[in-house]
Write an enzyme that holds these catalytic residues in place. Sequence first.
Site, PDB file in Angstrom:
ATOM      1  N   ASP A  21     -10.837  -8.408   1.017  1.00  0.00           N
ATOM      2  CA  ASP A  21      -9.621  -8.284   1.805  1.00  0.00           C
ATOM      3  C   ASP A  21      -9.942  -8.079   3.269  1.00  0.00           C
ATOM      4  OD1 ASP A  21      -6.914  -8.164   2.039  1.00  0.00           O
ATOM      5  OD2 ASP A  21      -6.655  -6.411   0.758  1.00  0.00           O
TER       6      ASP A  21
ATOM      7  N   CYS B   1      -3.538  -2.783   1.740  1.00  0.00           N
ATOM      8  CA  CYS B   1      -2.865  -2.785   3.040  1.00  0.00           C
ATOM      9  C   CYS B   1      -2.490  -1.389   3.540  1.00  0.00           C
ATOM     10  CB  CYS B   1      -1.618  -3.642   3.026  1.00  0.00           C
ATOM     11  SG  CYS B   1      -1.645  -4.957   1.827  1.00  0.00           S
TER      12      CYS B   1
ATOM     13  N   ARG C 125      -4.127  -3.127 -11.084  1.00  0.00           N
ATOM     14  CA  ARG C 125      -2.744  -3.551 -11.298  1.00  0.00           C
ATOM     15  C   ARG C 125      -2.504  -3.616 -12.791  1.00  0.00           C
ATOM     16  NH1 ARG C 125      -2.129  -8.481  -6.873  1.00  0.00           N
ATOM     17  NH2 ARG C 125      -2.844  -7.253  -5.108  1.00  0.00           N
TER      18      ARG C 125
END
Length: 634
Positions: free
Chosen positions: A384, A335, A364
């Site tokens: 995404d 994002c 992550r």
Amino acid sequence: MHVILPDGTNLELPDGATGHDAAAAIGPGLAKAALAVRVGDEMRDLARPLADGEQIAIVTGKSGDDHLYVMRHSAAHVMAEAVMSLFPGTRFGFGPPIEDGFYYDFELDAPITEDDFPAIEAEINRIAKAKAPFERSVMSIPDAAAFFAERGQPYKVDQVEELGRQGEADVSLYQERDFIDLCRGPHVHHTGNIGKVKLLSVAGAYWRGSEKNPMLTRVYATSFPSQTELDEYLERIEAAKARDHRRVGRDLGIFYFDEAGPGFPFFLPKGMVVVNEIQSALRTELEAMGYDEIRTPTMLSDELWHQSGHYDNYADNMYFTEVDGQGFAVKPMNCPGACLVFRSTRRSYRELPLRLAEFGHVHRHELSGVLHGLFRVRAFTQDDAHVFCRIDQVQSEVRSILDLTERFYARFGFEDVRMYLSTRPEKATGTQEMWDRAEEALRLALGDREYGIKEGDGAFYGPKIDIQVTDTMGRSWQLGTCQLDFYMPERFGLTYTSAEDTEERPVIIHRAITGSLERFIGIVLEDTGGDLPFWLAPEQARVIPVSDRHAPYADEVRAILRGDGIRCEVDARSESMGKRIRDGELGKVPFLLVVGDREVETRTASLRARHGDVEGDLPLDGLAHALRSAAAGK
RNA sequence: GCCGACGUAGCUCAGCUGGUAGAGCACUUCACUCGUAAUGAAGGGGUCAGCGGUUCAAAUCCGCUCGUCGGCUCCA
């Protein structure tokens, strides 16, 4: 008062009547066979009073899943009794029935292992043989707390007190032989009715699921009414192991993990074919829907992550590094990068909705204990997209995203799609009016679809829709997500110029269809057991020459198919034909093409479809087309 | 991260109570030239996860580390 029976009829009962009374009112045979009563979705003891208007079903040994639930609950008690007699001094936690079995949590002085299973099972069988009745009694909260305290059962005391806090005045206990346990019931009549019990595994589990509490030893087990059903269940578990994506992925050369990168998957050449096919299928859709594709950097300066808020909220899951005295973080989400792209130039309302798609490779740092093949990794590719738009554009954007999602899943045979709307949580950013408008837009976008609502389960920055599919084995997976975000535009100061020449703030729709390509591929591998659909198969056809002298012809067939865009190989090893057919089947190649004297003569190839029989000869002319048609017909 | 189990050849696994490694498959070579799920023979391949300790001697016993598996928790 009256209660409603499963067939819809009303049963008149005196006030305060119990499940027992209801069963007796229907018939003496039922009263004898009754084990429990199901009220709505809740399983209750027969001794509890019913309330007016409740929908009830009397549970007996013939009640299928309801019976299994009661039977396994009783089996859990018997297992606890067995553990108590073999390991005196054990403290007991919870022992509920679960899907396909039951478990019981113990705190033991010495660890219990699978080596102890035979002894425990033998003890369970001994107790079962005794056919000792389950007897119910009731105690007040203080009495029960004192009772368990005296017996050295701190977790039971904790639970009694918890029930007291929840407003209960009394608790029920069940006793079989010398073993007495806090329990709301219900149970089978005696210990002979717990079915055939099999212990499955041991694992650690925190008391009440909180890592602040002590870790207990959880013993998983199951039971079935008959040995045959138990054996069938155990066979099903074995069969499921054979389609475990970690095994299938290795056997088919799709991916692997190396100690050099725990949680970081390596995609092998064949796996990369699958990745690329999925991506290109997505790209085709995105192009048609007016998306623009971008790629943002893997590492960005830590100032950015401070601005995005990830530093404060997500740092535990991030990878950091420092170069030239400047701190960097590896992106855990795409994002912020997309926001920078939006901000990289002045934006006009004419550009909205601006749809920026990215196959974003994110890292992550997940806890080591949660890694699980491709299902749970530390680096994965999100399909995404961020749609920057006005709030009045949300409805139509989300609707087309949901349509796309369903369309895309159908390519993989995922037809059972469920959607869930998550609404405003307690801690939330943005105004109530914004939330109301946003939730309304999502509701309208969902339209005629059936969907569930998860009250208060939205992110703090906006409501969302989660999308689940059910695979051929009946397991459900959360894949897609579509989230509104009022927060990032704020944090990054995103604006566009409106028709009235004012600066306005857009909202962002975050959306993903597969969620993670890695995980999605894992799911597809398990769903298909490795029998990937033709369009996804890394090797779509394999030519098998009967003998050496047919090899040049086999090469020619391969060249023709490759020329027509079919991924094709030749197996000309000096192995027997039977062997090479077998290898082709085990390799899950959709089509095997056998060529020998006859085929060379007639310019054909003999077709054998995966897991099937010989289907006949196909002419080389139009062979690729014939294979595609054959694949489409399956 | 926590609890438990496990780690021997690319894969699946033997290797009993300590006496410095074995099978099947896979791979290579040779022979066979085969008609729809395993042709035969020979060969190569392991610092027994890593490090440290106990011992005359460690794959085997002990400790630590790493990894894997099953859970807890969290999630895509």
